[in-house]
Motif scaffolding. Structure first.
Motif, PDB file in Angstrom:
ATOM      1  N   UNK A  19       0.871  -1.172   0.000  1.00  0.00           N
ATOM      2  CA  UNK A  19       0.000   0.000   0.000  1.00  0.00           C
ATOM      3  C   UNK A  19       0.910   1.224   0.000  1.00  0.00           C
ATOM      4  N   UNK A  20       0.464   2.298  -0.653  1.00  0.00           N
ATOM      5  CA  UNK A  20       1.245   3.539  -0.692  1.00  0.00           C
ATOM      6  C   UNK A  20       0.383   4.688  -0.204  1.00  0.00           C
ATOM      7  N   UNK A  21       0.906   5.444   0.767  1.00  0.00           N
ATOM      8  CA  UNK A  21       0.237   6.658   1.243  1.00  0.00           C
ATOM      9  C   UNK A  21       1.227   7.812   1.105  1.00  0.00           C
ATOM     10  N   UNK A  22       0.862   9.001   1.631  1.00  0.00           N
ATOM     11  CA  UNK A  22       1.659  10.171   1.252  1.00  0.00           C
ATOM     12  C   UNK A  22       2.963  10.386   2.007  1.00  0.00           C
ATOM     13  N   UNK A  23       3.196   9.756   3.136  1.00  0.00           N
ATOM     14  CA  UNK A  23       4.521   9.721   3.755  1.00  0.00           C
ATOM     15  C   UNK A  23       4.511   8.671   4.871  1.00  0.00           C
ATOM     16  N   UNK A  24       5.665   8.463   5.477  1.00  0.00           N
ATOM     17  CA  UNK A  24       5.753   7.389   6.464  1.00  0.00           C
ATOM     18  C   UNK A  24       4.944   7.709   7.722  1.00  0.00           C
ATOM     19  N   UNK A  25       4.872   8.983   8.081  1.00  0.00           N
ATOM     20  CA  UNK A  25       4.048   9.361   9.223  1.00  0.00           C
ATOM     21  C   UNK A  25       2.582   9.034   8.958  1.00  0.00           C
ATOM     22  N   UNK A  26       2.128   9.223   7.715  1.00  0.00           N
ATOM     23  CA  UNK A  26       0.758   8.857   7.345  1.00  0.00           C
ATOM     24  C   UNK A  26       0.550   7.358   7.457  1.00  0.00           C
ATOM     25  N   UNK A  27       1.559   6.576   7.051  1.00  0.00           N
ATOM     26  CA  UNK A  27       1.462   5.121   7.165  1.00  0.00           C
ATOM     27  C   UNK A  27       1.309   4.709   8.626  1.00  0.00           C
ATOM     28  N   UNK A  52      -9.113  -0.653   3.205  1.00  0.00           N
ATOM     29  CA  UNK A  52     -10.551  -0.455   3.315  1.00  0.00           C
ATOM     30  C   UNK A  52     -10.936   0.519   4.418  1.00  0.00           C
ATOM     31  N   UNK A  53      -9.961   0.989   5.210  1.00  0.00           N
ATOM     32  CA  UNK A  53     -10.289   1.940   6.265  1.00  0.00           C
ATOM     33  C   UNK A  53     -10.593   3.310   5.655  1.00  0.00           C
ATOM     34  N   UNK A  54     -11.606   4.038   6.164  1.00  0.00           N
ATOM     35  CA  UNK A  54     -11.958   5.334   5.575  1.00  0.00           C
ATOM     36  C   UNK A  54     -10.803   6.337   5.542  1.00  0.00           C
ATOM     37  N   UNK A  55      -9.877   6.248   6.512  1.00  0.00           N
ATOM     38  CA  UNK A  55      -8.780   7.213   6.548  1.00  0.00           C
ATOM     39  C   UNK A  55      -7.852   7.069   5.342  1.00  0.00           C
ATOM     40  N   UNK A  56      -7.783   5.872   4.763  1.00  0.00           N
ATOM     41  CA  UNK A  56      -6.875   5.659   3.633  1.00  0.00           C
ATOM     42  C   UNK A  56      -7.179   6.623   2.491  1.00  0.00           C
ATOM     43  N   UNK A  57      -8.456   6.896   2.277  1.00  0.00           N
ATOM     44  CA  UNK A  57      -8.844   7.791   1.183  1.00  0.00           C
ATOM     45  C   UNK A  57      -8.193   9.164   1.334  1.00  0.00           C
ATOM     46  N   UNK A  58      -8.042   9.619   2.588  1.00  0.00           N
ATOM     47  CA  UNK A  58      -7.445  10.934   2.834  1.00  0.00           C
ATOM     48  C   UNK A  58      -5.934  10.921   2.710  1.00  0.00           C
ATOM     49  N   UNK A  59      -5.344   9.732   2.703  1.00  0.00           N
ATOM     50  CA  UNK A  59      -3.886   9.627   2.737  1.00  0.00           C
ATOM     51  C   UNK A  59      -3.285   9.098   1.442  1.00  0.00           C
ATOM     52  N   UNK A  60      -4.113   8.678   0.483  1.00  0.00           N
ATOM     53  CA  UNK A  60      -3.574   8.043  -0.712  1.00  0.00           C
ATOM     54  C   UNK A  60      -2.829   9.055  -1.579  1.00  0.00           C
ATOM     55  N   UNK A  61      -1.960   8.558  -2.447  1.00  0.00           N
ATOM     56  CA  UNK A  61      -1.114   9.427  -3.258  1.00  0.00           C
ATOM     57  C   UNK A  61      -1.730   9.659  -4.633  1.00  0.00           C
ATOM     58  N   UNK A  62      -1.191  10.648  -5.347  1.00  0.00           N
ATOM     59  CA  UNK A  62      -1.730  10.989  -6.658  1.00  0.00           C
ATOM     60  C   UNK A  62      -1.011  10.214  -7.757  1.00  0.00           C
TER      61      UNK A  62
END
Length: 433
Positions: free
Chosen positions: A137-145, A302-312
């Protein structure tokens, strides 16, 4: 009586009608060009610019792009410099970003014409690079992960007191975790933690055991820590995930950094999830990488927070190109030969000395930076100049950032590619003038 200088100032509309400024407005935007025009008009009023040179002065004052960010030559010797944007992207990654900047098939299956999964290419590249992982999975930085893990797994997080680190600019891991609503169960002491400390803290409310690599400091002396492999064996069958934040994004063991944890080895040792940054030792764009057990990764996805943290789309493109393409700049910096660096420094110093600049080649010590390998100096070479060069170099075009040691400015070459040497020499000569 001399003429009123205000009558000599070229009109705004006349300047903006010049073909050179029309072209600049098409490229940079009319508002940005108008700002530069007003600044040059003021310089004409003050007698600094001859009216006939106003258009040329505006063109010279315009930035290279419509962004205020400026390319900088990193001669600090810090390979992954947070203030300079961390890892420079490879040419392959830059091309991928440009290709993805328009409309792309980021969430479209071109075969069926229906919506497709997001970022499949980047995720597949991650799994190929780290075969011990079942999913990614990829999010916008390690703190977000880390925030996503803490939120999605819930309950108490068991963590050693010596791993409650501050990651820079005042951001602290415990405060980040508590901001998600997680409860921390601290175990051990600042310098020592045992396996029984972890096991004794487990309850029915435990969401995960968390290990955080203290990447930007080292504790020495009377110390004790529990390796991931030992902790994983003890947690087996207890239903409690082991999550390891390894920080710097090293994919596999690296001979230059023998003590730096990597994703593949940490998963092979039994961690259920590993977290890392994409813009440090991996050498890619800013991103938070999550790899490990497929069921846990899916739970995060599937957690709702992932949507706010995903990358472009551009981050996904740059990440995939970094993983699949040639060795990125950070990898080249790590692999740089010390003797080759000294030859470059000597050639540059000789070139500058011939032009009358007080320049000498000296040995130096570079660093990984970005919180990685804090006690692992990297042998390097630098061009040594008088300390007074530091400020004009920073203010030049392009800006050059070195570091001052005593009464000298050092321009370390390990953090610069050989292709930048001509540009570096030109910047020093301009500063000397």
């Amino acid at each position: 009586m001399s003429a009123d200088p205000r009558r000599q100032v070229p009109r705004t509309d006349s300047l903006l009608a010049d073909p050179r400024l029309v072209a600049a407005a098409d490229r940079l935007g009319r508002d940005l060009v108008k700002v530069a025009v007003r600044e040059v008009q003021q310089r004409v009023r003050q007698g600094e610019v001859v009216p006939g040179d106003a258009v040329a002065a505006v063109v010279a004052a315009l930035p290279g792009t419509a962004s205020s960010l400026r390319p900088v030559l990193n001669a600090t010797g810090v390979l992954v410099h947070t203030n300079l944007g961390r890892a420079p992207l490879s040419a392959a990654a830059v091309e991928a970003v440009a290709a993805a900047a328009g409309t792309t098939d980021v969430e479209l299956d071109l075969g069926t014409g229906r919506r497709g999964p997001r970022g499949v290419g980047a995720l597949a590249a991650l799994l190929e690079a780290v075969p011990a992982a079942g999913a990614a999975l990829v999010v916008n930085n390690c703190a977000a992960a880390l925030a996503l893990v803490a939120t999605a797994l819930g309950g108490e997080l068991v963590i050693a007191r010596g791993e409650l680190v501050e990651i820079g600019d005042g951001f602290r891991i415990p405060e980040l975790l508590e901001a998600t609503g997680a409860r921390l169960r601290e175990v051990g002491t600042t310098n020592r933690v045992a396996l029984d400390d972890y096991l004794g803290a487990l309850t029915g409310s435990t969401g995960a055991v968390l290990k955080v690599h203290p990447s930007n400091f080292v504790v020495r002396g009377f110390t004790r820590a529990v390796p991931v492999a030992e902790l994983a064996r003890a947690l087996a069958g207890r239903g409690v995930p082991l999550v390891a934040d390894v920080g710097s994004g090293l994919l596999r063991p690296h001979p230059v950094l023998p003590d730096e944890p990597d994703l593949q080895s940490t998963l092979a040792d039994g961690a259920d999830l590993v977290l890392a940054s994409g813009d440090k030792l991996l050498g890619g764009p800013q991103a938070g990488l999550v790899l490990g057990r497929a069921d846990l990764v899916q739970r995060l996805r599937r957690h709702p927070l992932y949507r706010a943290l995903r990358v472009d789309k551009t981050t996904l493109a740059a990440l995939e190109a970094t993983l699949r393409g040639p060795l990125p700049p950070v990898g080249e910096m790590l692999a740089a030969d010390a003797a080759g660096l000294h030859r470059r420094a000597e050639a540059l110093a000789a070139r500058l000395s011939a032009a009358g600049v007080d320049a000498v080649a000296v040995g130096s010590r570079a660093r990984v930076g970005g919180g990685g390998a804090p006690e692992q100096p990297l042998p390097s070479a630098a061009v040594s100049l008088p300390a007074g060069f530091a400020e004009p170099l920073r203010r030049g075009t392009p800006p050059v950032v070195g570091h001052v040691a005593g009464d000298r400015t050092l321009l370390d070459l390990r953090s610069l590619p050989p292709t930048a040497d001509d540009c570096l020499a030109a910047a020093v000569l301009a500063a000397a003038r």
